[in-house]
Design a protein around this motif. Sequence first.
Motif, PDB file in Angstrom:
ATOM      1  N   LYS A   1      30.350 -52.072 -16.143  1.00 22.68           N
ATOM      2  CA  LYS A   1      28.886 -52.133 -16.165  1.00 22.68           C
ATOM      3  C   LYS A   1      28.402 -53.269 -15.285  1.00 22.68           C
ATOM      4  O   LYS A   1      28.807 -54.415 -15.457  1.00 22.68           O
ATOM      5  N   LYS A   2      27.526 -52.935 -14.349  1.00 23.03           N
ATOM      6  CA  LYS A   2      26.922 -53.944 -13.475  1.00 23.03           C
ATOM      7  C   LYS A   2      25.478 -53.532 -13.190  1.00 23.03           C
ATOM      8  O   LYS A   2      25.209 -52.346 -12.915  1.00 23.03           O
ATOM      9  N   THR A   3      24.572 -54.503 -13.253  1.00 27.15           N
ATOM     10  CA  THR A   3      23.149 -54.279 -12.948  1.00 27.15           C
ATOM     11  C   THR A   3      22.614 -53.018 -13.637  1.00 27.15           C
ATOM     12  O   THR A   3      21.952 -52.192 -13.014  1.00 27.15           O
ATOM     13  N   GLN A   4      22.946 -52.901 -14.933  1.00 25.32           N
ATOM     14  CA  GLN A   4      22.469 -51.805 -15.782  1.00 25.32           C
ATOM     15  C   GLN A   4      22.939 -50.431 -15.314  1.00 25.32           C
ATOM     16  O   GLN A   4      22.366 -49.406 -15.701  1.00 25.32           O
ATOM     17  N   LYS A   5      23.981 -50.393 -14.492  1.00 22.84           N
ATOM     18  CA  LYS A   5      24.581 -49.138 -14.069  1.00 22.84           C
ATOM     19  C   LYS A   5      26.023 -49.078 -14.564  1.00 22.84           C
ATOM     20  O   LYS A   5      26.667 -50.101 -14.770  1.00 22.84           O
ATOM     21  N   VAL A   6      26.509 -47.865 -14.727  1.00 20.79           N
ATOM     22  CA  VAL A   6      27.884 -47.653 -15.171  1.00 20.79           C
ATOM     23  C   VAL A   6      28.711 -47.155 -13.992  1.00 20.79           C
ATOM     24  O   VAL A   6      28.350 -46.155 -13.353  1.00 20.79           O
ATOM     25  N   PHE A   7      29.815 -47.843 -13.719  1.00 23.17           N
ATOM     26  CA  PHE A   7      30.663 -47.541 -12.566  1.00 23.17           C
ATOM     27  C   PHE A   7      32.054 -47.079 -13.036  1.00 23.17           C
ATOM     28  O   PHE A   7      32.503 -47.422 -14.129  1.00 23.17           O
ATOM     29  N   ALA A   8      32.725 -46.342 -12.167  1.00 24.29           N
ATOM     30  CA  ALA A   8      34.127 -45.970 -12.385  1.00 24.29           C
ATOM     31  C   ALA A   8      34.715 -45.548 -11.040  1.00 24.29           C
ATOM     32  O   ALA A   8      34.049 -45.605 -10.003  1.00 24.29           O
ATOM     33  N   TYR A   9      35.969 -45.090 -11.092  1.00 22.24           N
ATOM     34  CA  TYR A   9      36.719 -44.668  -9.902  1.00 22.24           C
ATOM     35  C   TYR A   9      35.939 -43.617  -9.123  1.00 22.24           C
ATOM     36  O   TYR A   9      35.541 -42.576  -9.665  1.00 22.24           O
ATOM     37  N   ALA A  10      35.679 -43.878  -7.850  1.00 21.66           N
ATOM     38  CA  ALA A  10      34.742 -43.095  -7.044  1.00 21.66           C
ATOM     39  C   ALA A  10      35.026 -41.588  -7.008  1.00 21.66           C
ATOM     40  O   ALA A  10      34.095 -40.795  -7.173  1.00 21.66           O
ATOM     41  N   PRO A  11      36.279 -41.128  -6.774  1.00 22.17           N
ATOM     42  CA  PRO A  11      36.506 -39.677  -6.747  1.00 22.17           C
ATOM     43  C   PRO A  11      36.131 -38.994  -8.069  1.00 22.17           C
ATOM     44  O   PRO A  11      35.604 -37.875  -8.064  1.00 22.17           O
ATOM     45  N   TYR A  12      36.389 -39.675  -9.180  1.00 23.37           N
ATOM     46  CA  TYR A  12      36.010 -39.149 -10.497  1.00 23.37           C
ATOM     47  C   TYR A  12      34.490 -39.102 -10.636  1.00 23.37           C
ATOM     48  O   TYR A  12      33.919 -38.096 -11.073  1.00 23.37           O
ATOM     49  N   ILE A  13      33.821 -40.171 -10.244  1.00 25.45           N
ATOM     50  CA  ILE A  13      32.363 -40.242 -10.341  1.00 25.45           C
ATOM     51  C   ILE A  13      31.697 -39.183  -9.471  1.00 25.45           C
ATOM     52  O   ILE A  13      30.708 -38.545  -9.870  1.00 25.45           O
ATOM     53  N   ARG A  14      32.235 -38.976  -8.277  1.00 21.46           N
ATOM     54  CA  ARG A  14      31.662 -37.979  -7.362  1.00 21.46           C
ATOM     55  C   ARG A  14      31.631 -36.605  -8.034  1.00 21.46           C
ATOM     56  O   ARG A  14      30.646 -35.868  -7.926  1.00 21.46           O
ATOM     57  N   GLU A  15      32.691 -36.267  -8.742  1.00 21.60           N
ATOM     58  CA  GLU A  15      32.738 -34.990  -9.454  1.00 21.60           C
ATOM     59  C   GLU A  15      31.816 -35.000 -10.673  1.00 21.60           C
ATOM     60  O   GLU A  15      31.063 -34.052 -10.910  1.00 21.60           O
ATOM     61  N   MET A  16      31.854 -36.074 -11.446  1.00 22.10           N
ATOM     62  CA  MET A  16      31.069 -36.117 -12.674  1.00 22.10           C
ATOM     63  C   MET A  16      29.567 -36.073 -12.412  1.00 22.10           C
ATOM     64  O   MET A  16      28.804 -35.533 -13.219  1.00 22.10           O
ATOM     65  N   ASN A  17      29.129 -36.622 -11.295  1.00 18.29           N
ATOM     66  CA  ASN A  17      27.701 -36.570 -10.976  1.00 18.29           C
ATOM     67  C   ASN A  17      27.217 -35.135 -10.791  1.00 18.29           C
ATOM     68  O   ASN A  17      26.033 -34.843 -10.998  1.00 18.29           O
ATOM     69  N   LEU A  18      28.121 -34.244 -10.413  1.00 17.27           N
ATOM     70  CA  LEU A  18      27.762 -32.829 -10.335  1.00 17.27           C
ATOM     71  C   LEU A  18      27.703 -32.206 -11.728  1.00 17.27           C
ATOM     72  O   LEU A  18      26.798 -31.421 -12.035  1.00 17.27           O
ATOM     73  N   TRP A  19      28.658 -32.560 -12.586  1.00 17.97           N
ATOM     74  CA  TRP A  19      28.674 -32.027 -13.951  1.00 17.97           C
ATOM     75  C   TRP A  19      27.405 -32.395 -14.719  1.00 17.97           C
ATOM     76  O   TRP A  19      26.866 -31.591 -15.473  1.00 17.97           O
ATOM     77  N   ILE A  20      26.929 -33.616 -14.544  1.00 18.65           N
ATOM     78  CA  ILE A  20      25.832 -34.118 -15.378  1.00 18.65           C
ATOM     79  C   ILE A  20      24.453 -33.910 -14.765  1.00 18.65           C
ATOM     80  O   ILE A  20      23.438 -34.249 -15.380  1.00 18.65           O
ATOM     81  N   SER A  21      24.381 -33.339 -13.575  1.00 20.83           N
ATOM     82  CA  SER A  21      23.119 -33.306 -12.830  1.00 20.83           C
ATOM     83  C   SER A  21      22.010 -32.541 -13.542  1.00 20.83           C
ATOM     84  O   SER A  21      20.826 -32.857 -13.374  1.00 20.83           O
ATOM     85  N   LYS A  22      22.346 -31.530 -14.341  1.00 25.85           N
ATOM     86  CA  LYS A  22      21.325 -30.706 -14.992  1.00 25.85           C
ATOM     87  C   LYS A  22      21.087 -31.087 -16.450  1.00 25.85           C
ATOM     88  O   LYS A  22      20.243 -30.484 -17.124  1.00 25.85           O
ATOM     89  N   ALA A  23      21.795 -32.087 -16.954  1.00 25.10           N
ATOM     90  CA  ALA A  23      21.638 -32.489 -18.347  1.00 25.10           C
ATOM     91  C   ALA A  23      20.428 -33.408 -18.510  1.00 25.10           C
ATOM     92  O   ALA A  23      20.140 -34.229 -17.634  1.00 25.10           O
ATOM     93  N   SER A  24      19.732 -33.294 -19.641  1.00 25.00           N
ATOM     94  CA  SER A  24      18.601 -34.180 -19.908  1.00 25.00           C
ATOM     95  C   SER A  24      19.070 -35.520 -20.466  1.00 25.00           C
ATOM     96  O   SER A  24      18.402 -36.545 -20.297  1.00 25.00           O
ATOM     97  N   GLU A  25      20.221 -35.512 -21.125  1.00 24.56           N
ATOM     98  CA  GLU A  25      20.806 -36.748 -21.673  1.00 24.56           C
ATOM     99  C   GLU A  25      22.313 -36.697 -21.501  1.00 24.56           C
ATOM    100  O   GLU A  25      22.938 -35.658 -21.754  1.00 24.56           O
TER     101      GLU A  25
END
Length: 369
Positions: free
Chosen positions: A13-37
Amino acid sequence: MRFSVFTHVVHKKKTQKVFAYAPYIREMNLWISKASEVRIIGPLEDSELDSIDSPYKHSNLNLVEVPSLYFKSFLGVIRSLVMMIPAIITIFREMRAADHIHIRCPGNIGLLACIIQIFFPGKNKTAKYAGNWDPNSSQPWTYNLQRKILNSPFFSRNIKVLVYGEWNYSSRNIVPFFTASYSNKEIKSFSKDFSPPYKYVFTGTLAEGKRPLLAVKVIQELINRGFNISLDVYGKGDKSSDIIEYINEYGLQDKIKLYGNQKPDVIKKALRNAHFVILLSRSEGWPKTLAEGMFYGCIPISTNISCVEWMLGKGERGILVEPTVDKAALEIETYLHSLQKLNVMSKKGQEWSQKYTLEVFDKEIKKLI
């Protein structure tokens, strides 16, 4: 929709953002894009950001911390057994409140989530098994248990399990899938000049399972056989010091260089300038480094594990080798004498890899949620 992700991936956690390993995050941002929470249930680490870390991109995302569980030492087992009870309670509570349950496997948090999801047969669920799904492969018993639970329509209901490759004895739960790194916008034909000096690239975690030192020794053997070759290694891990020590011991500093973790643009540039990408792992799911190299026209060199034989078109799009120095070097050498073969492989690899873009991946994910 409340989208809850259960993962062993370590977060920061940095500057109120949650970070992790970039290749994993790149994929997860697609999974969560349509979720409200979005709720991320996983470990949190108090450490500085690395160049390979990226943030989740969502306006309503919360990290629910559960401890990392380790069972590789006596003290690790004791600690993990103590921490397992609050982890189970947290996972159960979060699953009960979720609209969609998404489990990342294999891993210790994934194992607990696989077991607990049994008690929520009516929930919409997906699981991504990022490891080797091959039922005949030698893997830890915890990995085998996760595969059996996820594959069972009795224990795992209302779930789609994404796995790499097509395997016998798969139930209706299983969906052969892929992953992606690059966009449609980046597609173009990359032409390589397959003449010496040859540049090889290794990208990934420098861990025992990926056998980076074996890759170094194979390159050394090819150099000893008279080939003008260099190797650039990108990544960090437990084996970094062993590789540095080996390079120094054999005077390979001019031929083999370590660059540590680097940002995606640096890796892309390295792949554009390279001829080959090498990965001699013991086990893999979908080895991104091979697909990424092929996207830019690099010829992949790999051991025949998981779905790699399919990725490499049974040798039409890459070089399959045995995990020994002599045998691997001999197999690679046969191709270095045929410029025409190398050019054909490069073109076929590009055509195959460039079908699996982030846009295609996003479209397929939307069908599952």
